[in-house]
Design a protein around this motif. Structure first.
Motif, PDB file in Angstrom:
ATOM      1  N   ARG A 185      46.159  29.698  20.997  1.00  0.00           N
ATOM      2  CA  ARG A 185      46.187  28.254  21.239  1.00  0.00           C
ATOM      3  C   ARG A 185      45.271  27.591  20.222  1.00  0.00           C
ATOM      4  O   ARG A 185      44.189  28.085  19.940  1.00  0.00           O
ATOM      5  CB  ARG A 185      45.686  27.913  22.636  1.00  0.00           C
ATOM      6  CG  ARG A 185      46.705  28.184  23.713  1.00  0.00           C
ATOM      7  CD  ARG A 185      46.421  27.293  24.914  1.00  0.00           C
ATOM      8  NE  ARG A 185      47.297  27.596  25.989  1.00  0.00           N
ATOM      9  CZ  ARG A 185      48.455  26.978  26.209  1.00  0.00           C
ATOM     10  NH1 ARG A 185      48.851  26.035  25.406  1.00  0.00           N
ATOM     11  NH2 ARG A 185      49.204  27.298  27.225  1.00  0.00           N
ATOM     12  N   VAL A 186      45.715  26.467  19.692  1.00  0.00           N
ATOM     13  CA  VAL A 186      44.924  25.712  18.727  1.00  0.00           C
ATOM     14  C   VAL A 186      44.854  24.268  19.208  1.00  0.00           C
ATOM     15  O   VAL A 186      45.891  23.630  19.385  1.00  0.00           O
ATOM     16  CB  VAL A 186      45.562  25.756  17.317  1.00  0.00           C
ATOM     17  CG1 VAL A 186      44.754  24.922  16.342  1.00  0.00           C
ATOM     18  CG2 VAL A 186      45.701  27.183  16.837  1.00  0.00           C
ATOM     19  N   VAL A 187      43.634  23.788  19.427  1.00  0.00           N
ATOM     20  CA  VAL A 187      43.448  22.434  19.937  1.00  0.00           C
ATOM     21  C   VAL A 187      42.289  21.790  19.202  1.00  0.00           C
ATOM     22  O   VAL A 187      41.260  22.426  18.978  1.00  0.00           O
ATOM     23  CB  VAL A 187      43.149  22.450  21.458  1.00  0.00           C
ATOM     24  CG1 VAL A 187      42.915  21.050  21.981  1.00  0.00           C
ATOM     25  CG2 VAL A 187      44.288  23.114  22.208  1.00  0.00           C
ATOM     26  N   ASP A 188      42.462  20.526  18.851  1.00  0.00           N
ATOM     27  CA  ASP A 188      41.379  19.757  18.261  1.00  0.00           C
ATOM     28  C   ASP A 188      40.210  19.766  19.250  1.00  0.00           C
ATOM     29  O   ASP A 188      40.374  19.387  20.408  1.00  0.00           O
ATOM     30  CB  ASP A 188      41.858  18.320  18.013  1.00  0.00           C
ATOM     31  CG  ASP A 188      40.792  17.450  17.429  1.00  0.00           C
ATOM     32  OD1 ASP A 188      40.062  16.824  18.224  1.00  0.00           O
ATOM     33  OD2 ASP A 188      40.674  17.399  16.192  1.00  0.00           O
ATOM     34  N   GLN A 240      43.724  22.914   7.530  1.00  0.00           N
ATOM     35  CA  GLN A 240      43.673  23.206   8.964  1.00  0.00           C
ATOM     36  C   GLN A 240      45.075  23.320   9.559  1.00  0.00           C
ATOM     37  O   GLN A 240      45.300  24.105  10.480  1.00  0.00           O
ATOM     38  CB  GLN A 240      42.865  22.120   9.677  1.00  0.00           C
ATOM     39  CG  GLN A 240      42.480  22.478  11.087  1.00  0.00           C
ATOM     40  CD  GLN A 240      41.556  21.424  11.692  1.00  0.00           C
ATOM     41  OE1 GLN A 240      41.095  20.504  11.031  1.00  0.00           O
ATOM     42  NE2 GLN A 240      41.295  21.563  12.966  1.00  0.00           N
ATOM     43  N   LEU A 241      46.032  22.551   9.032  1.00  0.00           N
ATOM     44  CA  LEU A 241      47.403  22.625   9.535  1.00  0.00           C
ATOM     45  C   LEU A 241      48.002  24.001   9.279  1.00  0.00           C
ATOM     46  O   LEU A 241      48.574  24.613  10.183  1.00  0.00           O
ATOM     47  CB  LEU A 241      48.278  21.543   8.905  1.00  0.00           C
ATOM     48  CG  LEU A 241      49.773  21.613   9.256  1.00  0.00           C
ATOM     49  CD1 LEU A 241      49.990  21.490  10.761  1.00  0.00           C
ATOM     50  CD2 LEU A 241      50.540  20.535   8.499  1.00  0.00           C
ATOM     51  N   ALA A 242      47.875  24.493   8.061  1.00  0.00           N
ATOM     52  CA  ALA A 242      48.423  25.814   7.741  1.00  0.00           C
ATOM     53  C   ALA A 242      47.771  26.891   8.602  1.00  0.00           C
ATOM     54  O   ALA A 242      48.458  27.781   9.124  1.00  0.00           O
ATOM     55  CB  ALA A 242      48.231  26.123   6.251  1.00  0.00           C
ATOM     56  N   GLN A 243      46.466  26.800   8.787  1.00  0.00           N
ATOM     57  CA  GLN A 243      45.763  27.775   9.635  1.00  0.00           C
ATOM     58  C   GLN A 243      46.238  27.667  11.082  1.00  0.00           C
ATOM     59  O   GLN A 243      46.418  28.682  11.756  1.00  0.00           O
ATOM     60  CB  GLN A 243      44.245  27.568   9.558  1.00  0.00           C
ATOM     61  CG  GLN A 243      43.654  27.961   8.223  1.00  0.00           C
ATOM     62  CD  GLN A 243      43.745  29.453   7.972  1.00  0.00           C
ATOM     63  OE1 GLN A 243      44.781  30.088   8.141  1.00  0.00           O
ATOM     64  NE2 GLN A 243      42.640  30.033   7.556  1.00  0.00           N
ATOM     65  N   ALA A 244      46.429  26.454  11.550  1.00  0.00           N
ATOM     66  CA  ALA A 244      46.896  26.258  12.926  1.00  0.00           C
ATOM     67  C   ALA A 244      48.290  26.860  13.121  1.00  0.00           C
ATOM     68  O   ALA A 244      48.563  27.499  14.134  1.00  0.00           O
ATOM     69  CB  ALA A 244      46.902  24.771  13.271  1.00  0.00           C
ATOM     70  N   ILE A 245      49.168  26.678  12.158  1.00  0.00           N
ATOM     71  CA  ILE A 245      50.514  27.251  12.245  1.00  0.00           C
ATOM     72  C   ILE A 245      50.432  28.770  12.325  1.00  0.00           C
ATOM     73  O   ILE A 245      51.099  29.395  13.150  1.00  0.00           O
ATOM     74  CB  ILE A 245      51.388  26.797  11.056  1.00  0.00           C
ATOM     75  CG1 ILE A 245      51.688  25.302  11.178  1.00  0.00           C
ATOM     76  CG2 ILE A 245      52.678  27.610  10.979  1.00  0.00           C
ATOM     77  CD1 ILE A 245      52.338  24.693   9.949  1.00  0.00           C
ATOM     78  N   ARG A 246      49.601  29.361  11.484  1.00  0.00           N
ATOM     79  CA  ARG A 246      49.442  30.822  11.518  1.00  0.00           C
ATOM     80  C   ARG A 246      48.922  31.291  12.872  1.00  0.00           C
ATOM     81  O   ARG A 246      49.407  32.284  13.432  1.00  0.00           O
ATOM     82  CB  ARG A 246      48.474  31.259  10.417  1.00  0.00           C
ATOM     83  CG  ARG A 246      49.022  31.158   9.033  1.00  0.00           C
ATOM     84  CD  ARG A 246      48.000  31.644   7.996  1.00  0.00           C
ATOM     85  NE  ARG A 246      48.491  31.373   6.657  1.00  0.00           N
ATOM     86  CZ  ARG A 246      48.119  30.320   5.923  1.00  0.00           C
ATOM     87  NH1 ARG A 246      47.212  29.468   6.371  1.00  0.00           N
ATOM     88  NH2 ARG A 246      48.630  30.148   4.720  1.00  0.00           N
ATOM     89  N   ARG A 247      47.925  30.606  13.393  1.00  0.00           N
ATOM     90  CA  ARG A 247      47.330  31.014  14.669  1.00  0.00           C
ATOM     91  C   ARG A 247      48.320  30.851  15.825  1.00  0.00           C
ATOM     92  O   ARG A 247      48.417  31.713  16.700  1.00  0.00           O
ATOM     93  CB  ARG A 247      46.050  30.227  14.922  1.00  0.00           C
ATOM     94  CG  ARG A 247      44.924  30.647  13.966  1.00  0.00           C
ATOM     95  CD  ARG A 247      43.657  29.865  14.167  1.00  0.00           C
ATOM     96  NE  ARG A 247      43.165  29.994  15.531  1.00  0.00           N
ATOM     97  CZ  ARG A 247      42.321  29.118  16.088  1.00  0.00           C
ATOM     98  NH1 ARG A 247      41.881  28.082  15.402  1.00  0.00           N
ATOM     99  NH2 ARG A 247      41.920  29.298  17.323  1.00  0.00           N
ATOM    100  N   ASP A 283      59.763  30.412  14.030  1.00  0.00           N
ATOM    101  CA  ASP A 283      58.678  31.022  14.808  1.00  0.00           C
ATOM    102  C   ASP A 283      57.802  29.938  15.422  1.00  0.00           C
ATOM    103  O   ASP A 283      57.292  30.084  16.528  1.00  0.00           O
ATOM    104  CB  ASP A 283      57.812  31.922  13.915  1.00  0.00           C
ATOM    105  CG  ASP A 283      58.604  33.092  13.362  1.00  0.00           C
ATOM    106  OD1 ASP A 283      59.351  33.714  14.135  1.00  0.00           O
ATOM    107  OD2 ASP A 283      58.474  33.369  12.156  1.00  0.00           O
ATOM    108  N   VAL A 284      57.604  28.851  14.664  1.00  0.00           N
ATOM    109  CA  VAL A 284      56.766  27.731  15.101  1.00  0.00           C
ATOM    110  C   VAL A 284      57.493  26.431  14.790  1.00  0.00           C
ATOM    111  O   VAL A 284      58.030  26.268  13.692  1.00  0.00           O
ATOM    112  CB  VAL A 284      55.391  27.733  14.384  1.00  0.00           C
ATOM    113  CG1 VAL A 284      54.558  26.523  14.792  1.00  0.00           C
ATOM    114  CG2 VAL A 284      54.632  29.018  14.675  1.00  0.00           C
ATOM    115  N   ALA A 285      57.501  25.519  15.744  1.00  0.00           N
ATOM    116  CA  ALA A 285      58.043  24.175  15.528  1.00  0.00           C
ATOM    117  C   ALA A 285      56.858  23.217  15.491  1.00  0.00           C
ATOM    118  O   ALA A 285      56.084  23.149  16.447  1.00  0.00           O
ATOM    119  CB  ALA A 285      59.002  23.789  16.651  1.00  0.00           C
ATOM    120  N   VAL A 286      56.709  22.498  14.391  1.00  0.00           N
ATOM    121  CA  VAL A 286      55.665  21.481  14.258  1.00  0.00           C
ATOM    122  C   VAL A 286      56.329  20.150  14.567  1.00  0.00           C
ATOM    123  O   VAL A 286      57.246  19.726  13.850  1.00  0.00           O
ATOM    124  CB  VAL A 286      55.054  21.478  12.840  1.00  0.00           C
ATOM    125  CG1 VAL A 286      53.987  20.396  12.731  1.00  0.00           C
ATOM    126  CG2 VAL A 286      54.466  22.841  12.507  1.00  0.00           C
TER     127      VAL A 286
END
Length: 192
Positions: free
Chosen positions: A114-117, A101-108, A40-43
């Motif tokens: 969109r998740v951006v610093d 924050q990484l786990a939350q970013a993956i979920r979002r 679903d998501v590629a990091v």
């Protein structure tokens, strides 16, 4: 990098709603593996062996648009961020972000957000656009990788004189002292 990747996989394994389906060291393996395991998501990191992460993200977007991409990198430059957006990336996080924050970013990102610093977003907003044309950027990128003028000409099917003109143009446009300085300026801005 194996240690960092392994730590991230272990960290994400502690999350009940996140399953890591693949772990790769080489950018060339991203698209074929994604087509096989259908995440679903590629990091993805930008600085990889083989194909760089931004090129892999763009190819992944083309062949598997349902897979959203989150860049996790130490290369937090405005130009790099802009290139990531152009590649269709949905998230951009720096490696020094808190682990939660990484786990939350993956979920979002998985939910289509969109998740951006935030600091990077402001820096990208404030920074200027890349003054180089696509071809000038391509020539400078090859020069930055150590290719000689004749090699660049051969790889891009250009004359040696045309390559020299592109390199001179990049030096002038970036107000650089020489080709090496132009590479430094473009790298710091995230354009190459």
């Amino acid at each position: 990098m194996h240690l960092v990747r392994g730590a991230l996989v272990a960290l994400l394994g502690l999350e009940e709603d996140i399953e890591v389906v693949a772990e790769l060291a080489d950018g060339d393996d991203i698209v074929p593996t994604a087509l096989e395991v259908k995440p679903d998501v590629a990091v993805i990191d930008i600085d990889l062996a083989g194909m760089d992460g931004l090129t892999a993200a763009a190819q992944l977007q083309e062949v598997m648009p349902e897979c959203r991409t989150l860049i996790l990198t130490s290369l937090g430059r405005p130009g790099t961020f802009r290139r990531a957006l152009a590649a269709g990336v949905r998230g951009f996080l720096l490696k020094d972000a808190p682990p939660r924050q990484l786990a939350q970013a993956i979920r979002r990102v998985a939910q289509g957000e969109r998740v951006v610093d935030p600091d990077l977003m402001v820096a990208a907003w404030d920074s200027g656009d890349n003054p180089l044309t696509e071809r000038e950027t391509e020539v400078l990128r090859l020069a930055a990788d150590g290719a000689e003028v004749t090699e660049i000409a051969g790889r891009l099917y250009l004359s040696v004189g045309t390559v020299r003109n592109y390199l001179t143009s990049t030096v002038v446009k970036l107000n650089a002292r020489n080709r090496l300085d132009a590479v430094r300026i473009a790298r710091e801005a995230g354009w190459v």
